[in-house]
Design a protein around this motif. Structure first.
Motif, PDB file in Angstrom:
ATOM      1  N   MET A 187       3.897   3.120   5.065  1.00 46.68           N
ATOM      2  CA  MET A 187       2.611   3.370   5.723  1.00 46.68           C
ATOM      3  C   MET A 187       2.095   4.765   5.395  1.00 46.68           C
ATOM      4  SD  MET A 187       1.933   0.558   7.393  1.00 46.68           S
ATOM      5  CE  MET A 187       1.084   0.602   8.969  1.00 46.68           C
ATOM      6  N   MET A 188       2.990   5.744   5.334  1.00 45.90           N
ATOM      7  CA  MET A 188       2.604   7.131   5.050  1.00 45.90           C
ATOM      8  C   MET A 188       1.869   7.267   3.722  1.00 45.90           C
ATOM      9  SD  MET A 188       5.900   9.409   6.217  1.00 45.90           S
ATOM     10  CE  MET A 188       5.412  10.718   5.073  1.00 45.90           C
ATOM     11  N   ARG A 189       2.319   6.521   2.721  1.00 49.63           N
ATOM     12  CA  ARG A 189       1.750   6.699   1.384  1.00 49.63           C
ATOM     13  C   ARG A 189       0.307   6.204   1.298  1.00 49.63           C
ATOM     14  NH1 ARG A 189       4.479   1.639  -1.923  1.00 49.63           N
ATOM     15  NH2 ARG A 189       3.900   0.129  -0.367  1.00 49.63           N
ATOM     16  N   ASN A 190      -0.126   5.369   2.274  1.00 47.56           N
ATOM     17  CA  ASN A 190      -1.474   4.803   2.196  1.00 47.56           C
ATOM     18  C   ASN A 190      -2.539   5.885   2.109  1.00 47.56           C
ATOM     19  OD1 ASN A 190      -0.747   2.103   2.199  1.00 47.56           O
ATOM     20  ND2 ASN A 190      -0.793   1.923   4.417  1.00 47.56           N
ATOM     21  N   ARG A 191      -2.371   6.972   2.860  1.00 48.94           N
ATOM     22  CA  ARG A 191      -3.390   8.021   2.843  1.00 48.94           C
ATOM     23  C   ARG A 191      -3.500   8.652   1.461  1.00 48.94           C
ATOM     24  NH1 ARG A 191       1.023  11.080   3.721  1.00 48.94           N
ATOM     25  NH2 ARG A 191       0.865  13.357   3.532  1.00 48.94           N
ATOM     26  N   ILE A 192      -2.376   8.717   0.737  1.00 48.57           N
ATOM     27  CA  ILE A 192      -2.399   9.300  -0.606  1.00 48.57           C
ATOM     28  C   ILE A 192      -3.024   8.321  -1.587  1.00 48.57           C
ATOM     29  CG2 ILE A 192      -0.982  10.212  -2.471  1.00 48.57           C
ATOM     30  CD1 ILE A 192       0.998  11.187  -0.405  1.00 48.57           C
ATOM     31  N   VAL A 193      -2.666   7.040  -1.478  1.00 46.17           N
ATOM     32  CA  VAL A 193      -3.276   6.009  -2.332  1.00 46.17           C
ATOM     33  C   VAL A 193      -4.796   6.062  -2.211  1.00 46.17           C
ATOM     34  CG1 VAL A 193      -3.566   3.520  -2.644  1.00 46.17           C
ATOM     35  CG2 VAL A 193      -1.277   4.472  -2.315  1.00 46.17           C
ATOM     36  N   VAL A 194      -5.270   6.133  -0.978  1.00 44.73           N
ATOM     37  CA  VAL A 194      -6.715   6.147  -0.732  1.00 44.73           C
ATOM     38  C   VAL A 194      -7.338   7.450  -1.195  1.00 44.73           C
ATOM     39  CG1 VAL A 194      -8.472   6.142   1.078  1.00 44.73           C
ATOM     40  CG2 VAL A 194      -6.598   4.491   1.157  1.00 44.73           C
ATOM     41  N   ALA A 195      -6.708   8.579  -0.883  1.00 44.51           N
ATOM     42  CA  ALA A 195      -7.288   9.882  -1.206  1.00 44.51           C
ATOM     43  C   ALA A 195      -7.408  10.108  -2.710  1.00 44.51           C
ATOM     44  CB  ALA A 195      -6.464  10.997  -0.579  1.00 44.51           C
TER      45      ALA A 195
END
Length: 318
Positions: free
Chosen positions: A212-220
């Motif tokens: 779940m944490m990595r989602n913000r990086i994928v999106v950013a």
């Protein structure tokens, strides 16, 4: 720049607020700050940080191993650190990044995140692969979480046309899960077509919370989010609610102002995204017309989203 102190701080047990306090006191230059005796810190925080620095020898050995493996360790103040992460994530920006492959891919001018279910239908997998192939051929960097299902299909589509991709990992770059990817895709990594990225301790194993944490990086790292398939927002397993990782990525994209598209498939989750106005429907038609439609919808304001010209002072170059 020696990233050792950034690694120590990033993976310490200090709270986020305490890490930010250290960076503020250091004005982004951790090496000089530590050499000067940690000026300006409270006694409590100084003692805690001195304890963290006591692990420098062990962390230094790990840093050497990573460098021998060809993994780039990019500190938050390094000039090659992707500016779009700082501008978009602000104080949730990772303090250090571990990159197997070409770091410049993280600063690509055009990129698209393609996400979706691990257990997607054959139609959704086909669409994900076609999307990866189309956008990579058009010069976009395809960003995925490298999970089985939609993520890997989108990546394989990009590979088919020798396109470029970023895989944001939910485990460390030296964890056993990463070693399999590094072996399987070493040609793509060495050729500069693939960058495998993690913010986690290099030896961290897979955990659901990391996914779940990595989602913000994928999106950013992306200009736009494309959902191939998703299930319901929440499911109940063994009496506990479990949120869909794909829905979490959608909500991250909504928060960060990224355009969101979803294939108009007769699937409950996809239709819920459309009905709730969370994503724009994209026809699941043959050919490339739907992908062209997505490109046409990416007006310049949408591409910029919430990226401002302000760089967080906590991660400024030394």
């Amino acid at each position: 720049m020696n990233p050792l102190y950034w690694m120590l701080l990033a993976h310490s047990r200090l709270k986020t607020a305490e890490k930010m306090e250290v960076l503020r006191a250091a004005s982004g230059n951790l090496e000089s700050f530590i050499e000067d005796g940690l000026p300006g810190l409270s006694d409590k925080l100084r003692l805690a940080l001195e304890e963290v620095l006591g692990e420098a020898a062990v962390m230094g050995l790990l840093l050497g191993e990573l460098q021998n493996q060809g993994v780039k360790v990019v500190a938050g103040a390094a000039p090659e650190y992707p500016l779009r992460l700082k501008q978009t994530l602000r104080q949730s920006t990772p303090l250090v990044l571990y990159v197997a492959g070409e770091p410049s891919l993280l600063s690509s001018k055009r990129s698209i995140a393609i996400v979706g279910s691990r257990n997607a239908t054959p139609k959704a997998l086909e669409l994900a692969r076609r999307a990866g192939r189309y956008f990579a051929r058009e010069g976009y960097v395809v960003v995925t979480g490298m999970a089985r299902g939609v993520d890997l299909e989108a990546f394989q589509g990009a590979r088919e046309v020798s396109g470029k991709a970023i895989g944001v990992l939910p485990f460390g770059v030296s964890a056993k899960e990463s070693l399999k990817l590094l072996r399987e895709y070493q040609e793509d990594i060495f050729s500069g077509r693939l960058a495998l990225l993690s913010e986690l301790h290099p030896l961290a194993p897979w955990k659901a919370q990391y996914a779940m944490m990595r989602n913000r990086i994928v999106v950013a790292l992306s200009d736009v989010l494309l959902v191939a398939q998703t299930g319901p927002k929440e499911t109940v397993e063994q009496g506990r609610k479990r949120m869909s990782g794909t829905w979490d990525a959608v909500e991250q994209a909504k928060r960060l102002g990224r355009p969101i598209f979803v294939f108009d498939l007769p699937i409950e989750g996809n239709q819920a995204l459309i009905a709730q106005g969370m994503a724009q429907p994209l026809p699941a038609s043959p050919g490339d017309q739907a992908f062209m439609q997505l490109e046409d919808a990416l007006s310049p304001p949408a591409k910029k989203s919430r990226e401002t010209p302000i760089q967080p002072p906590l991660l400024t170059p030394e």
